[in-house]
Scaffold this active site. Sequence first.
Site, mmCIF file in Angstrom:
data_model
loop_
_atom_site.group_PDB
_atom_site.id
_atom_site.type_symbol
_atom_site.label_atom_id
_atom_site.label_comp_id
_atom_site.label_asym_id
_atom_site.label_seq_id
_atom_site.Cartn_x
_atom_site.Cartn_y
_atom_site.Cartn_z
ATOM 1 N N ASP A 93 0.344 4.567 1.676
ATOM 2 C CA ASP A 93 1.402 3.588 1.140
ATOM 3 C C ASP A 93 2.537 3.833 2.096
ATOM 4 O OD1 ASP A 93 0.754 1.671 -0.980
ATOM 5 O OD2 ASP A 93 0.432 3.450 -2.473
ATOM 6 N N GLU A 136 5.873 -1.090 -1.395
ATOM 7 C CA GLU A 136 4.843 -0.255 -1.098
ATOM 8 C C GLU A 136 5.407 1.111 -1.041
ATOM 9 O OE1 GLU A 136 2.064 -0.440 -0.725
ATOM 10 O OE2 GLU A 136 1.282 -2.341 0.218
ATOM 11 N N TYR A 168 3.686 8.165 -6.884
ATOM 12 C CA TYR A 168 2.503 9.512 -6.807
ATOM 13 C C TYR A 168 3.364 10.562 -6.773
ATOM 14 C CZ TYR A 168 -0.493 5.720 -5.190
ATOM 15 O OH TYR A 168 -1.333 4.651 -5.118
ATOM 16 N N GLU A 180 -5.385 -2.607 2.095
ATOM 17 C CA GLU A 180 -4.907 -2.816 0.881
ATOM 18 C C GLU A 180 -6.276 -3.146 0.003
ATOM 19 O OE1 GLU A 180 -1.738 -3.521 -0.384
ATOM 20 O OE2 GLU A 180 -0.669 -4.126 1.444
ATOM 21 N N GLU A 199 -1.579 -4.755 -5.065
ATOM 22 C CA GLU A 199 -2.333 -4.982 -4.013
ATOM 23 C C GLU A 199 -3.069 -6.056 -3.928
ATOM 24 O OE1 GLU A 199 -1.259 -3.083 -1.814
ATOM 25 O OE2 GLU A 199 -1.030 -1.052 -2.451
#
Length: 318
Positions: free
Chosen positions: A66, A97, A104, A157, A191
């Site tokens: 990403d 993105e 995360y 993607e 995505e």
Amino acid sequence: MADNYIAINWNAIEDQIDKATWEKLTEQFWLDTRIPLSNDLDDWRSLTPDEQWVVGHVFGGLTLLDTLQSQDGMASLRQNIRTQQEEAVLNNIQFMESVHAKSYSSIFSTLNTPTEIDEIFDWTNANEHLQYKANRINGIYHEGTPLQKKIASVFLETFLFYSGFFTPLYYLGNNKLTNVAEIIKLIIRDESVHGTYIGYKFQLGFNELSVAEQDDLRNWMYDLLYELYANEEAYTNDVYEKTTWTDEVLTFLRYNANKALMNLGQEPLFPDTAADVNPIVMNGISTSTANHDFFSQVGNGYRIGQVEAMGNDDYNFD
């Protein structure tokens, strides 16, 4: 004298797909800060150390990819736009993105210790096979033709992310880590639109080529897919060696590689279909997002409007 600077006019749309995609993406807008990740701590503590290692490291790999999309991918695609509205859509994609990559880190800060986080990023930034696919795609972004860049983006993607997506979807299908998986489902929803839209733009350019040029580019495309899949086999073995899931992950990858080719208007390469994918994972990916109060964070899901992922049938390629 320089040409006049042209203001974007959303009332004079050259391509209705630009407008439809902008509306879809803005309807789907979300932020990771609205999802109560700490509610997954009991599930996290119930996992074995090996399972925790796999979760952390697949998210490390996804963070890298990403980051690539947000820092290089969309900037590369913006160099060859057809309309001003297309550039606006790519700007939106680039921002999301960045949201994905940041999400995360929110997961890491909730589940992992600072020492574990440092180890995950050290591993991510040094893993041979992860670095190979990132640098291979980035090289195309910087040196490829406009259509090659779109192929690379769609492969990333719709295909390369999915070795990492398998894990949270597997746990979701087993009713574990549901808030972590909710973020992944939102990312997958994004995505899906990104891959379909960029694939559509690819097809516009591809259809303008001569038959010979199409054949050459198609051969390049399939060669690239074979190359990336071979590397992805090695990467999957790296990440999943502590589990018994490797073969199932590779089936999931082949299934999504076919979806990437379909986004590009090409024939599937692998025999794998949805029926071949672990049904627990397919159940996880198909489970609708739970109700979630955006402001009070009540509940264990997240929904902004009644928005579903965009499929191939949403675009008319004729």
